[in-house]
Design a protein around this motif. Structure first.
Motif, PDB file in Angstrom:
ATOM      1  N   LEU A  95       0.811  -1.293  -0.140  1.00 33.77           N
ATOM      2  CA  LEU A  95       0.194  -0.128  -0.169  1.00 33.77           C
ATOM      3  C   LEU A  95       0.923   1.367   0.180  1.00 33.77           C
ATOM      4  O   LEU A  95       0.680   2.339  -0.669  1.00 33.77           O
ATOM      5  N   VAL A 147      -8.172  -5.560   4.504  1.00 36.00           N
ATOM      6  CA  VAL A 147      -7.010  -5.943   3.471  1.00 36.00           C
ATOM      7  C   VAL A 147      -6.272  -7.169   4.101  1.00 36.00           C
ATOM      8  O   VAL A 147      -5.688  -7.922   3.062  1.00 36.00           O
ATOM      9  N   LEU A 159      -4.841   2.096   3.811  1.00 41.94           N
ATOM     10  CA  LEU A 159      -5.599   2.031   2.525  1.00 41.94           C
ATOM     11  C   LEU A 159      -6.841   3.089   2.731  1.00 41.94           C
ATOM     12  O   LEU A 159      -6.956   3.929   1.550  1.00 41.94           O
TER      13      LEU A 159
END
Length: 198
Positions: A95, A147, A159
């Protein structure tokens, strides 16, 4: 009890640390200043936010801060030294590489770098890359609600914050699954307390 003071406005990456503090439900003080304010440079000469003072000792970088808080309080993270933690860390770094870094590069070429060093044309390429990276992430997440699986973790804070940032920067969230994810995350009471004030 540990004394926490979080320095940085919620509209910056400091929002990640504020959100974690709210999720944990621990007491803290908040100094909501922009980067390079004197309250920041006193602890971090580069002037970047957030800075978390832990009993007066400064800790910098939003990801380091939220992981420290998760570890210190034993919540929203897999245990260090486990395969689950390694998988969580892998997703967290993905990420940072594929979402955060793309958005940060766009910001640098929009208003951070000196005007003569900006290359505005790079933003079209970054928007394409952001879309490709979304599709890849959705495939990797599959049907999992978060996630890394069934549990909300530090990776979700990164995120979800990147998705907020993307909207503000006019980077389209092209994947319906991520649009749904963002809506679900936005219902968390701690999220609402930090990002939906007023």
């Amino acid at each position: 009890m540990t004394q926490y003071t979080l320095i940085g406005a919620a509209s910056t990456r400091a929002g990640r640390a504020l959100w974690m503090l709210e999720e944990l439900g621990v007491p803290y003080e908040h100094v909501g200043v922009k980067p390079h304010a004197e309250e920041v440079t006193r602890h971090y000469p580069r002037g970047k936010v957030p800075v978390l003072l832990v009993d007066g000792e400064p800790l910098t970088d939003s990801t380091a801060i939220i992981q420290y808080l998760a570890d210190a309080h034993g919540r929203f993270t897999a245990a260090a030294g486990t395969l689950d933690r390694a998988r969580q860390d892998a997703m967290l770094h993905l990420l940072l590489d594929e979402f955060d870094a793309v958005l940060w590069t766009s910001a640098r070429h929009s208003f951070i770098l000196p005007a003569e060093r900006r290359v505005p044309e790079v933003k079209d390429s970054l928007r394409w890359e952001f879309s490709v990276n979304q599709a890849s992430l959705v495939r990797r997440m599959g049907e999992r609600p978060y996630v890394t699986g069934d549990d909300f973790t530090v990776a979700d804070i990164v995120l979800a914050h990147c998705l907020i940032w993307a909207r503000a920067a006019k980077f389209e969230i092209t994947e319906p699954a991520l649009q749904d994810y963002a809506r679900r995350i936005a219902e968390r009471p701690a999220f609402r307390r930090v990002f939906m004030k007023g």
